[in-house]
Scaffold this motif. Sequence first.
Motif, PDB file in Angstrom:
ATOM      1  N   THR A   1     -11.886  14.255 -42.872  1.00 54.36           N
ATOM      2  CA  THR A   1     -12.782  13.909 -43.868  1.00 54.36           C
ATOM      3  C   THR A   1     -14.582  14.218 -43.239  1.00 54.36           C
ATOM      4  O   THR A   1     -15.522  14.512 -44.342  1.00 54.36           O
TER       5      THR A   1
ATOM      6  N   ASP B   1      -9.190  15.738 -56.047  1.00 55.37           N
ATOM      7  CA  ASP B   1      -8.658  15.743 -54.563  1.00 55.37           C
ATOM      8  C   ASP B   1      -7.580  15.222 -54.843  1.00 55.37           C
ATOM      9  O   ASP B   1      -6.577  14.318 -55.026  1.00 55.37           O
TER      10      ASP B   1
ATOM     11  N   LEU C   1     -13.176  11.724 -50.845  1.00 55.48           N
ATOM     12  CA  LEU C   1     -13.832  12.894 -51.413  1.00 55.48           C
ATOM     13  C   LEU C   1     -13.975  12.549 -52.630  1.00 55.48           C
ATOM     14  O   LEU C   1     -15.238  13.512 -52.852  1.00 55.48           O
TER      15      LEU C   1
ATOM     16  N   ALA D   1     -14.475  18.100 -44.828  1.00 56.24           N
ATOM     17  CA  ALA D   1     -14.393  17.882 -46.368  1.00 56.24           C
ATOM     18  C   ALA D   1     -16.026  17.492 -47.364  1.00 56.24           C
ATOM     19  O   ALA D   1     -16.121  18.162 -47.304  1.00 56.24           O
ATOM     20  N   VAL D   2     -16.601  16.836 -46.683  1.00 57.17           N
ATOM     21  CA  VAL D   2     -17.373  15.973 -47.188  1.00 57.17           C
ATOM     22  C   VAL D   2     -18.918  17.001 -47.165  1.00 57.17           C
ATOM     23  O   VAL D   2     -19.614  17.190 -47.838  1.00 57.17           O
TER      24      VAL D   2
END
Length: 273
Positions: A112, A131, A139, A115-116
């Motif tokens: 996570t 997403d 996200l 991805a952020v």
Amino acid sequence: MLVYALPGTLETREADLDLLWEAGATGLEERGGQIRAYFDERLEFTGPLAGGEWLEEQEQDWQAAFKRDIRPVVAGRITIAPPWLADEVPATQLPLIIEPGMAFGTGHHATTRLAVEALSALDLNGKNVLDVGTGSGVLAMAAAKLGADLAYGVDIDPQTIPVARENAAQNGLSAPQAQFDEGTLAQGSFTAPAGHAALAEQGYDVLVANLFAELHDLLAATYLDHLRPGGALLLTGILEDRLGLVLAALEREGVRGVEVRQEGEWALVTGQK
Ligand code: SAM
């Protein structure tokens, strides 16, 4: 809480475990070279179960311990925090408030965060973001906070959708900017929220998916069908030893500018259509 502690391990005491259950144990665990059996009342043991020691232990409030230990997570320009730590988000960061424990995606998993961070490195102002496997909605919400015009999260698990919608509402995000629906990417149909049929002609500017390597391999061509030419693909949920599978899939589909970022054993792959 009453614990009967016997020297040994689950292996060496295997024959005695049934005896402990039969005697009324409510739970068993192995810790520090001891078998620990939980009981509601003290018993006198003879035979194979003799020789243990009774311990009175404090009840652990796991909820309180979890709440005490959890910290905000910084990922690029976003800081993800639970509601009770919202005040700790620095003014220089974009806050994303997520109640932990409702669906995957609190920022405490490396995938996570990767991805952020990758979303955060893009200029998302005015962009459309898809997403895939949205979970808590983290996200899609991050994309909306980073300026996306439309952040659309889909998940195959129907239980995640009300959670993602509630999280979005808590963060002051709503339709049309942030939207969530049960679903996945099916070959031959275009995944878009109601009222955005025109997106099918142009494709999304960004597609982000935190799934797993085998699924990325299967969906690679479909990802590209959902992206406009030059659109950005951000894939994570990839264990280091499965990275080759994803890189081969992206090469097969002609993805350009492929880059890999890693945190521990987890990888994120980015590229452009
Ligand atoms: N996006 C969140 C994040 O980055 O923290 C959650 C990611 S979680 C690892 C993966 C999510 O993908 C789960 O919520 C799961 O239900 C969903 N999922 C799994 N397979 C899927 C599929 N084929 N299509 C859509 N969603 C899927």
